[in-house]
Design a protein around this motif. Structure first.
Motif, PDB file in Angstrom:
ATOM      1  N   SER A  17      11.142  -2.297   5.730  1.00  0.00           N
ATOM      2  CA  SER A  17      10.870  -2.046   4.183  1.00  0.00           C
ATOM      3  C   SER A  17       9.208  -1.764   4.795  1.00  0.00           C
ATOM      4  O   SER A  17       8.512  -1.723   3.776  1.00  0.00           O
ATOM      5  N   LEU A  20       8.873   1.757   4.479  1.00  0.00           N
ATOM      6  CA  LEU A  20       9.409   2.451   3.263  1.00  0.00           C
ATOM      7  C   LEU A  20       7.820   1.627   3.106  1.00  0.00           C
ATOM      8  O   LEU A  20       7.223   3.185   2.084  1.00  0.00           O
ATOM      9  N   LEU A  21       7.219   0.680   2.686  1.00  0.00           N
ATOM     10  CA  LEU A  21       6.002   0.199   1.558  1.00  0.00           C
ATOM     11  C   LEU A  21       5.098   1.342   2.511  1.00  0.00           C
ATOM     12  O   LEU A  21       4.146   2.271   1.855  1.00  0.00           O
ATOM     13  N   ILE A  50       3.111  -1.089  -7.035  1.00  0.00           N
ATOM     14  CA  ILE A  50       4.283  -1.724  -7.185  1.00  0.00           C
ATOM     15  C   ILE A  50       4.450  -2.040  -5.622  1.00  0.00           C
ATOM     16  O   ILE A  50       4.303  -3.197  -4.953  1.00  0.00           O
ATOM     17  N   TRP A  53       2.408  -4.574  -4.401  1.00  0.00           N
ATOM     18  CA  TRP A  53       2.515  -5.810  -4.664  1.00  0.00           C
ATOM     19  C   TRP A  53       3.859  -6.589  -3.596  1.00  0.00           C
ATOM     20  O   TRP A  53       4.220  -7.541  -3.596  1.00  0.00           O
ATOM     21  N   ALA A  54       4.704  -5.651  -3.876  1.00  0.00           N
ATOM     22  CA  ALA A  54       5.784  -5.155  -2.659  1.00  0.00           C
ATOM     23  C   ALA A  54       5.350  -5.473  -0.744  1.00  0.00           C
ATOM     24  O   ALA A  54       5.705  -6.723  -0.048  1.00  0.00           O
ATOM     25  N   LEU A  58       6.044  -9.355   1.233  1.00  0.00           N
ATOM     26  CA  LEU A  58       6.613  -9.034   2.364  1.00  0.00           C
ATOM     27  C   LEU A  58       6.046 -10.279   3.361  1.00  0.00           C
ATOM     28  O   LEU A  58       6.264 -10.125   4.389  1.00  0.00           O
TER      29      LEU A  58
ATOM     30  N   ILE B  11      11.837  -8.007  -3.367  1.00  0.00           N
ATOM     31  CA  ILE B  11      10.575  -8.530  -3.357  1.00  0.00           C
ATOM     32  C   ILE B  11      10.285  -6.796  -4.515  1.00  0.00           C
ATOM     33  O   ILE B  11       9.375  -7.708  -5.107  1.00  0.00           O
ATOM     34  N   ALA B  15       7.645  -7.587  -6.910  1.00  0.00           N
ATOM     35  CA  ALA B  15       6.173  -7.119  -7.111  1.00  0.00           C
ATOM     36  C   ALA B  15       6.239  -6.234  -8.554  1.00  0.00           C
ATOM     37  O   ALA B  15       4.891  -6.861  -9.127  1.00  0.00           O
TER      38      ALA B  15
END
Lengths: 261, 525
Positions: A17, A20-21, A50, A53-54, A58, B11, B15
């Motif tokens: 994750s 990717l982010l 976005i 924030w994700a 995480l 998630i 977000a």
């Protein structure tokens, strides 16, 4: 060839994750920075925010996981074997020398990884999060904290991005330096890492010492599996005397108590 | 794998929720009733009043008739700047000043003093020929120039505001109503001696504009009149020209109707803190007809072979030379210049010394880092779109003051520059009229006048996009360098360090990989 289970489910989820982010953040970040003009400024800003924030969500999960599983200890920097690891990357790797630091469940990072990931987690990521939040809420920062210049916030954030990109380049390269070109990669995908035969005994011994046989060792081939089982039994017998030793016994009990907790 | 994807999506979704937590309705509107929801039938038909059916001898009689019913309105009018052509304004360092045509000069036709009889064609009164005009006589008020609904009421040139003889005063009087775009435009479109000369964002195309010229006044849309934004109570019209006001009061704001959070997007709404709405929503001005950008008085006075004044035009048909006024440059579809502005301004007042060139006729106050002025009660500075009009105009080389020349007279031989083409006499007469000294020595000096833009608001889909400002090379805000603008700015140090780091890591990795492949194959052999 044997396999050891190195990376737990959450760890792998967290890793990919994050991959990717961070990729999205770097891609959109450089668009916002004016370096590229590919997906359009507005989309870049929205995606960046976005993803940011994700990433924060995480991070909260990851901190919780690392604290509750005690895994954070893996990242404490150490100087043990530091020179050996450097020597390996600078000299040994070209002569097919073995990896100086063996991966095991309780210590899966080599000293260079430890110091790098520690710096990432303690310096770079927090710097990015703080500068990012100040950037995002700059108008409020302007009024509340009387910060009157976006300059240094932006510079910190930009420099951090360059450092992350550098990390990414080196990281992607270094994953090819495992037992085989892809063994590190497949370990992070499946959780299982292939290790050398002669490493196994050593591994098992240490596992018995450290955890009282908490490591899972399996193999697809039944014959191999039996061989491994014998190896484990043999290793256990060999270490029986040691286990009887008071000092080690005390250590074992201590570990057991801790595990029960 | 499936669970991992679901968790990841969860998630990202949360977000997204955090990111858009304060998302607002798409198009908030307050204090405004859409035309479709209104009942606007007039309650009065002026044509039925006997007093308006009498044959009016002159315009004063018409005013008398108006005031016979609308008593007390004259007192309201006489308190306005439309009547007095001045208003009290707090000026920094100068205290409260009656700011107006009597003490302010511009870099178009320079000033009204000594030229009243022609300038007051745009006064809401009759007979302002010189200093002796009686501002206290209600019968001098011109009611119908603002209230005529027939578009037939026109004032005569050079007649101090009296109507043309051809005007049918009865017809006009019987057809009055709230001011239309035509009523306002007849003066405000024509300031500076021609259509769109002064403002750039107010001109005849706005009598019947399409959507892209002005989204509010769009004849096929909401079709708003001027006074629907410039709300008026007791003849006190809200909003005043930014270029001619030093105090930040009595404004008309976009947010009056559109609220302080007009966008759906939080980041766009954040921009409102430092960016005026006009900056993005008026991407160009002079959308139809050209506006004057440069006026050089120093070349005036060139006559043709017969000694008569002449004119020359540019390729678009706009004057670029007039003997009486000098050289001009017109332009249309002009991209504004952008400036920090906190709503307050300084003005060159008649008699002030010229201290720097180009002389700023009106200095817009404001800068990025404006904590000090905010502590003194000023509003936060915002980036505004501005029309800058650049001029070269006459000044006294000894006293270092701008000169108010006498420009207009009905006949030759009375010293007016536009008739006699003698700057020396025109300056002497003009300066004598305003009570200032003239040394007899003159030259021309560069001046700039700043006109913050407010009209010709484009539809949302034609407003500025992020990239118009947030880019390296051609940012619209390239002249504003006192702050860090994402996408435009970067630190050369951080950039060099970062790029070197990337290059070093790439080279290192490549070199390492090369060695691995090359040396390993050697070892294997």
């Amino acid at each position: 060839m044997k396999k050891v289970y190195l990376y737990k489910k959450f760890e792998r989820f967290w890793h990919w994750s994050q991959t990717l982010l961070i990729t999205v953040l770097i891609f959109t970040g450089f668009e916002i920075h004016g370096t590229t003009n590919i997906i359009g400024y507005e989309s870049a800003v929205n995606l960046h925010n976005i993803a940011a924030w994700a990433f924060l969500v995480l991070i909260v999960f990851a901190i919780f996981w690392h604290v509750t599983t005690d895994e954070w200890r893996q990242y404490m920097p150490t100087l043990n074997n530091m020179k050996a690891q450097l020597d390996y990357y600078l000299i040994g790797i070209f002569n097919n020398a073995p990896h100086p630091v063996k991966k095991r469940t309780l210590s899966k990072l080599n000293p260079l990884q430890r110091v790098t990931y520690f710096a990432l987690k303690v310096i770079i990521i927090p710097a990015m999060v703080i500068s990012g939040l100040l950037y995002m809420y700059y108008n409020d920062a302007f009024i509340i904290f009387e910060i009157e210049n976006l300059d240094w916030i932006a510079w910190v954030h930009t420099l951090g991005a360059y450092l992350l990109l550098t990390f990414l380049i080196v990281h992607i390269y270094l994953i090819t330096t495992g037992h085989t070109l892809t063994s590190n990669l497949s370990a992070m995908v499946t959780g299982w890492e292939t290790v050398d035969d002669d490493e196994v005994k050593e591994l098992v011994e240490e596992a018995i010492e450290e955890t009282g046989l908490k490591i899972k060792v399996v193999n697809d081939n039944p014959e191999e599996h039996q061989k491994l089982k014998n190896l484990v039994v043999k290793a256990m017998k060999e270490t029986e005397d040691k286990v009887n030793d008071d000092k080690l016994k005390g250590q074992k009990e201590k570990k057991n108590k801790k595990n029960k907790k | 794998m499936k669970r991992a994807i679901i968790l990841f999506l969860a998630i990202v979704l949360s977000a997204n929720l955090i990111y858009s937590a304060d998302t607002l309705p798409d198009f908030p509107l307050v204090n405004y009733t859409l035309k479709i929801n209104r009942n606007e039938k007039p309650s009065v038909k002026h044509s039925k009043f006997e007093i308006l059916q009498q044959p009016f001898e002159n315009a004063h009689e018409l005013t008398k008739a108006c005031l016979s019913c609308h008593t007390e309105r004259d007192k309201e009018i006489m308190a306005t700047s439309h009547w007095n052509w001045e208003r009290s304004e707090q000026m920094k360092g100068k205290g409260v000043v009656p700011l107006g045509k009597k003490n302010i000069l511009n870099n178009f036709c320079i000033g009204t003093m000594s030229n009243e009889k022609t300038c007051t064609r745009c006064h809401i009164g009759y007979g302002w020929e010189d200093k002796n005009f009686d501002f206290s006589d209600p019968l001098n008020i011109d009611c119908v120039v603002c209230h005529d609904q027939t578009a037939t009421y026109l004032k005569e040139k050079g007649q101090a505001g009296y109507p043309k003889e051809s005007v049918d005063l009865n017809y006009v009087a019987q057809n009055v109503g709230p001011p239309t775009r035509n009523n306002c435009g007849i003066c405000h479109f024509w300031g500076g001696g021609g259509n769109n000369v002064k403002h750039g964002d107010l001109e005849i195309s706005m009598e019947n504009p399409g959507r892209s010229i002005d989204v509010h006044m769009d004849i096929e849309g909401e079709n708003m009149s001027c006074v629907e934004c410039h709300k008026t109570e007791k003849h006190n019209i809200t909003g005043k020209l930014y270029a001619l006001s030093s105090e930040d009061k009595n404004r008309t704001y976009c947010i009056d109707c559109h609220t302080e959070k007009p966008h759906k997007d939080r980041i766009l709404n954040e921009h409102i803190v430092r960016i005026a709405c006009q900056t993005c929503h008026i991407p160009v001005y002079a959308k139809q007809n050209a506006t004057k950008m440069i006026w050089d008085w120093s070349t005036a006075g060139r006559l043709d072979d017969n000694g008569n004044p002449m004119h020359e035009s540019d390729a678009d048909g706009n004057h670029n030379y007039l003997s009486i006024k000098g050289n001009f440059v017109y332009d249309d579809h002009v991209i504004p210049e952008y400036m920090w502005f906190n709503g307050t301004a300084n003005h060159y007042l008649m008699g002030d010394k010229i201290e720097s060139v180009p002389l700023q006729m009106n200095t817009l106050y404001g800068k990025y880092n404006d904590r000090d002025s905010r502590k003194n009660g000023d509003a936060i500075s915002k980036i505004w779109p501005v029309k800058v009009h650049r001029g070269r105009q006459i000044y006294d080389t000894v006293y270092k003051t701008l000169i108010q020349p006498k420009l207009w007279s009905p006949e030759k031989g009375q010293g007016a520059y536009w008739k006699d083409f003698d700057w020396d006499i025109a300056s002497e007469l003009g300066m004598e009229y305003v009570g200032l000294q003239y040394s007899g020595h003159y030259d021309f000096v560069e001046t700039e006048m700043y006109w913050p833009l407010n009209h010709m608001v484009s539809p949302a889909d034609q407003s500025l996009k992020c990239i118009d400002c947030h880019q390296r090379e051609h940012s619209r805000l390239h002249a504003l360098t006192d702050f860090y603008l994402p996408g435009r700015d970067f630190s050369p140090v951080a950039e060099t360090a970062g790029v070197s780091l990337i290059l070093a890591s790439l080279i290192g990795v490549a070199f390492h990989a090369f060695c691995r492949i090359f040396l390993k194959s050697k070892c294997d052999n």
